[in-house]
Design a protein around this motif. Structure first.
Motif, PDB file in Angstrom:
ATOM      1  N   PRO A  13       0.801  -1.222   0.000  1.00  0.00           N
ATOM      2  CA  PRO A  13       0.000   0.000   0.000  1.00  0.00           C
ATOM      3  C   PRO A  13       0.835   1.275   0.000  1.00  0.00           C
ATOM      4  CG  PRO A  13      -0.016  -1.015   2.173  1.00  0.00           C
ATOM      5  CD  PRO A  13       0.661  -1.979   1.251  1.00  0.00           C
ATOM      6  N   ASP A  14       2.137   1.108   0.289  1.00  0.00           N
ATOM      7  CA  ASP A  14       3.040   2.262   0.320  1.00  0.00           C
ATOM      8  C   ASP A  14       4.097   2.060  -0.763  1.00  0.00           C
ATOM      9  OD1 ASP A  14       4.669   4.397   0.860  1.00  0.00           O
ATOM     10  OD2 ASP A  14       5.381   3.657   2.801  1.00  0.00           O
ATOM     11  N   PRO A  15       3.826   2.507  -2.000  1.00  0.00           N
ATOM     12  CA  PRO A  15       4.754   2.235  -3.104  1.00  0.00           C
ATOM     13  C   PRO A  15       6.145   2.811  -2.895  1.00  0.00           C
ATOM     14  CG  PRO A  15       3.070   3.826  -3.756  1.00  0.00           C
ATOM     15  CD  PRO A  15       2.652   3.276  -2.438  1.00  0.00           C
ATOM     16  N   ALA A  16       6.265   3.832  -2.047  1.00  0.00           N
ATOM     17  CA  ALA A  16       7.577   4.408  -1.769  1.00  0.00           C
ATOM     18  C   ALA A  16       8.176   3.825  -0.489  1.00  0.00           C
ATOM     19  CB  ALA A  16       7.467   5.931  -1.648  1.00  0.00           C
ATOM     20  N   GLY A  17       7.527   2.812   0.046  1.00  0.00           N
ATOM     21  CA  GLY A  17       7.950   2.261   1.330  1.00  0.00           C
ATOM     22  C   GLY A  17       9.233   1.459   1.249  1.00  0.00           C
ATOM     23  N   ASP A  18       9.768   1.109   2.403  1.00  0.00           N
ATOM     24  CA  ASP A  18      11.003   0.338   2.474  1.00  0.00           C
ATOM     25  C   ASP A  18      10.687  -1.157   2.437  1.00  0.00           C
ATOM     26  OD1 ASP A  18       9.896  -0.107   4.937  1.00  0.00           O
ATOM     27  OD2 ASP A  18      11.372   1.079   6.047  1.00  0.00           O
ATOM     28  N   MET A  19      11.733  -1.965   2.571  1.00  0.00           N
ATOM     29  CA  MET A  19      11.560  -3.408   2.486  1.00  0.00           C
ATOM     30  C   MET A  19      10.630  -3.933   3.571  1.00  0.00           C
ATOM     31  SD  MET A  19      14.409  -6.479   2.481  1.00  0.00           S
ATOM     32  CE  MET A  19      15.227  -5.927   1.009  1.00  0.00           C
ATOM     33  N   SER A  20      10.706  -3.361   4.763  1.00  0.00           N
ATOM     34  CA  SER A  20       9.865  -3.859   5.853  1.00  0.00           C
ATOM     35  C   SER A  20       8.391  -3.705   5.522  1.00  0.00           C
ATOM     36  CB  SER A  20      10.199  -3.159   7.174  1.00  0.00           C
ATOM     37  OG  SER A  20       9.848  -1.800   7.141  1.00  0.00           O
ATOM     38  N   SER A  21       8.029  -2.640   4.808  1.00  0.00           N
ATOM     39  CA  SER A  21       6.615  -2.456   4.462  1.00  0.00           C
ATOM     40  C   SER A  21       6.153  -3.554   3.520  1.00  0.00           C
ATOM     41  CB  SER A  21       6.377  -1.067   3.860  1.00  0.00           C
ATOM     42  OG  SER A  21       6.997  -0.938   2.587  1.00  0.00           O
ATOM     43  N   SER A  22       7.036  -4.004   2.620  1.00  0.00           N
ATOM     44  CA  SER A  22       6.687  -5.100   1.716  1.00  0.00           C
ATOM     45  C   SER A  22       6.599  -6.427   2.466  1.00  0.00           C
ATOM     46  CB  SER A  22       7.711  -5.212   0.587  1.00  0.00           C
ATOM     47  OG  SER A  22       7.518  -4.211  -0.385  1.00  0.00           O
ATOM     48  N   VAL A  23       7.531  -6.658   3.384  1.00  0.00           N
ATOM     49  CA  VAL A  23       7.484  -7.892   4.185  1.00  0.00           C
ATOM     50  C   VAL A  23       6.191  -7.948   4.986  1.00  0.00           C
ATOM     51  CG1 VAL A  23       8.551  -9.174   6.076  1.00  0.00           C
ATOM     52  CG2 VAL A  23       9.992  -8.144   4.310  1.00  0.00           C
ATOM     53  N   LEU A  24       5.835  -6.842   5.619  1.00  0.00           N
ATOM     54  CA  LEU A  24       4.618  -6.806   6.429  1.00  0.00           C
ATOM     55  C   LEU A  24       3.376  -6.977   5.562  1.00  0.00           C
ATOM     56  CD1 LEU A  24       5.648  -3.949   8.904  1.00  0.00           C
ATOM     57  CD2 LEU A  24       5.402  -6.386   9.429  1.00  0.00           C
ATOM     58  N   ALA A  25       3.401  -6.426   4.340  1.00  0.00           N
ATOM     59  CA  ALA A  25       2.276  -6.616   3.423  1.00  0.00           C
ATOM     60  C   ALA A  25       2.134  -8.090   3.059  1.00  0.00           C
ATOM     61  CB  ALA A  25       2.472  -5.765   2.168  1.00  0.00           C
ATOM     62  N   GLY A  26       3.257  -8.743   2.764  1.00  0.00           N
ATOM     63  CA  GLY A  26       3.223 -10.166   2.445  1.00  0.00           C
ATOM     64  C   GLY A  26       2.766 -11.003   3.626  1.00  0.00           C
ATOM     65  N   LEU A  27       3.244 -10.645   4.789  1.00  0.00           N
ATOM     66  CA  LEU A  27       2.896 -11.379   6.009  1.00  0.00           C
ATOM     67  C   LEU A  27       1.401 -11.303   6.285  1.00  0.00           C
ATOM     68  CD1 LEU A  27       4.403 -13.004   8.137  1.00  0.00           C
ATOM     69  CD2 LEU A  27       4.783 -10.892   9.410  1.00  0.00           C
ATOM     70  N   SER A  28       0.800 -10.165   5.965  1.00  0.00           N
ATOM     71  CA  SER A  28      -0.636  -9.989   6.219  1.00  0.00           C
ATOM     72  C   SER A  28      -1.488 -10.930   5.366  1.00  0.00           C
ATOM     73  CB  SER A  28      -1.047  -8.533   5.957  1.00  0.00           C
ATOM     74  OG  SER A  28      -0.999  -8.245   4.567  1.00  0.00           O
ATOM     75  N   ALA A  29      -0.901 -11.429   4.263  1.00  0.00           N
ATOM     76  CA  ALA A  29      -1.645 -12.320   3.366  1.00  0.00           C
ATOM     77  C   ALA A  29      -1.490 -13.792   3.730  1.00  0.00           C
ATOM     78  CB  ALA A  29      -1.190 -12.094   1.931  1.00  0.00           C
ATOM     79  N   LEU A  30      -0.622 -14.098   4.681  1.00  0.00           N
ATOM     80  CA  LEU A  30      -0.374 -15.482   5.071  1.00  0.00           C
ATOM     81  C   LEU A  30      -0.982 -15.755   6.439  1.00  0.00           C
ATOM     82  CD1 LEU A  30       3.383 -15.695   4.014  1.00  0.00           C
ATOM     83  CD2 LEU A  30       1.447 -16.722   2.806  1.00  0.00           C
ATOM     84  N   ASP A  31      -1.596 -16.907   6.600  1.00  0.00           N
ATOM     85  CA  ASP A  31      -2.180 -17.214   7.898  1.00  0.00           C
ATOM     86  C   ASP A  31      -1.101 -17.698   8.862  1.00  0.00           C
ATOM     87  OD1 ASP A  31      -1.869 -20.091   7.774  1.00  0.00           O
ATOM     88  OD2 ASP A  31      -3.547 -20.132   6.380  1.00  0.00           O
ATOM     89  N   SER A  32      -1.495 -17.882  10.103  1.00  0.00           N
ATOM     90  CA  SER A  32      -0.523 -18.208  11.158  1.00  0.00           C
ATOM     91  C   SER A  32      -0.131 -19.676  11.177  1.00  0.00           C
ATOM     92  CB  SER A  32      -1.092 -17.813  12.521  1.00  0.00           C
ATOM     93  OG  SER A  32      -2.315 -18.509  12.758  1.00  0.00           O
ATOM     94  N   GLY A  33      -0.652 -20.469  10.230  1.00  0.00           N
ATOM     95  CA  GLY A  33      -0.371 -21.896  10.263  1.00  0.00           C
ATOM     96  C   GLY A  33       0.994 -22.297   9.731  1.00  0.00           C
ATOM     97  N   TYR A  34       1.723 -21.350   9.126  1.00  0.00           N
ATOM     98  CA  TYR A  34       3.043 -21.678   8.587  1.00  0.00           C
ATOM     99  C   TYR A  34       4.103 -21.542   9.672  1.00  0.00           C
ATOM    100  CZ  TYR A  34       0.550 -21.441   4.215  1.00  0.00           C
ATOM    101  OH  TYR A  34      -0.360 -21.667   3.218  1.00  0.00           O
ATOM    102  N   ALA A  35       4.917 -22.582   9.807  1.00  0.00           N
ATOM    103  CA  ALA A  35       5.936 -22.572  10.856  1.00  0.00           C
ATOM    104  C   ALA A  35       7.006 -21.532  10.587  1.00  0.00           C
ATOM    105  CB  ALA A  35       6.578 -23.951  10.972  1.00  0.00           C
ATOM    106  N   ALA A  36       7.374 -21.383   9.320  1.00  0.00           N
ATOM    107  CA  ALA A  36       8.461 -20.475   8.969  1.00  0.00           C
ATOM    108  C   ALA A  36       8.215 -19.912   7.579  1.00  0.00           C
ATOM    109  CB  ALA A  36       9.800 -21.200   9.017  1.00  0.00           C
TER     110      ALA A  36
END
Length: 200
Positions: free
Chosen positions: A74-97
């Motif tokens: 959602p933040d096209p000018a954002g840093d890497m952490s914003s992309s990681v957090l965006a990806g993380l929001s799409a994954l459920d908690s069932g993945y171990a790693a």
């Protein structure tokens, strides 16, 4: 039952140094991003969240696969952490790693992904980093509980440093974990390398 493993592919970069969309640059007649997704899929990653940026519509065709989820930062000018957090929001908690892969590192071998997953399942840790001749590379693997501790504006290196005591390093026979393509010269080198591999 084996611990399920997911991946986040960071493909939201604007390719400013390359001068054109590096996620779509052809390598072995496939877009670079497709090679990354193929390596993860053949490496037995169950789910892949691909984080797209401003050129998302253009890149999405190269990212579509049965095991992928497309996410827009959602933040096209954002840093890497914003992309990681965006990806993380799409994954459920069932993945171990979760593996964090970069769209501009297309030469990583599926065998390396399998080795990281196998090692983690045998000896779970906070962070697992592949190395080649002692040099740490990508993709690092994070326990999901650790990755969810990433703070906005923080780098993955910052997160690793907070978990140094439980970080492991896995030597792999794969120079691709160190090879990215930020510039036209990088792309030419990777393209030549692949051609030589095909000739042998």
């Amino acid at each position: 039952m084996p611990m399920p493993i997911a991946a986040i592919v960071l493909a939201a970069g604007r390719s400013t140094r390359m001068g054109r969309c590096k996620q779509l640059l052809p390598l072995n007649e496939s877009p670079a991003l497709r090679l990354v997704i193929n390596a993860l899929t053949e490496g037995h990653v169950e789910r892949i969240a691909v984080v797209l940026g401003p050129q998302g519509m253009e890149v999405s065709s190269a990212a579509e696969a049965p095991n992928t989820i497309l996410v827009t930062n959602p933040d096209p000018a954002g840093d890497m952490s914003s992309s990681v957090l965006a990806g993380l929001s799409a994954l459920d908690s069932g993945y171990a790693a979760i593996l964090i892969a970069l769209a501009d590192m297309p030469l990583i071998r599926p065998a390396t992904i399998r080795a990281l997953i196998r090692f983690y399942r045998q000896a779970p840790c906070a962070v697992l980093i592949p190395t080649h001749f002692g040099r740490g590379g990508h993709p690092p693997l994070f326990a999901q509980s650790v990755l969810r501790g990433l703070r906005p504006g923080e780098t993955l290196r910052d997160l690793r440093n907070r978990h140094k005591a439980d970080t492991r390093r896995l030597p792999v026979d794969d120079p691709g974990i160190l090879l990215d393509m930020d510039t036209p010269e990088d792309y030419t080198y990777l393209h030549t390398l692949l051609q030589k591999q095909r000739e042998h």
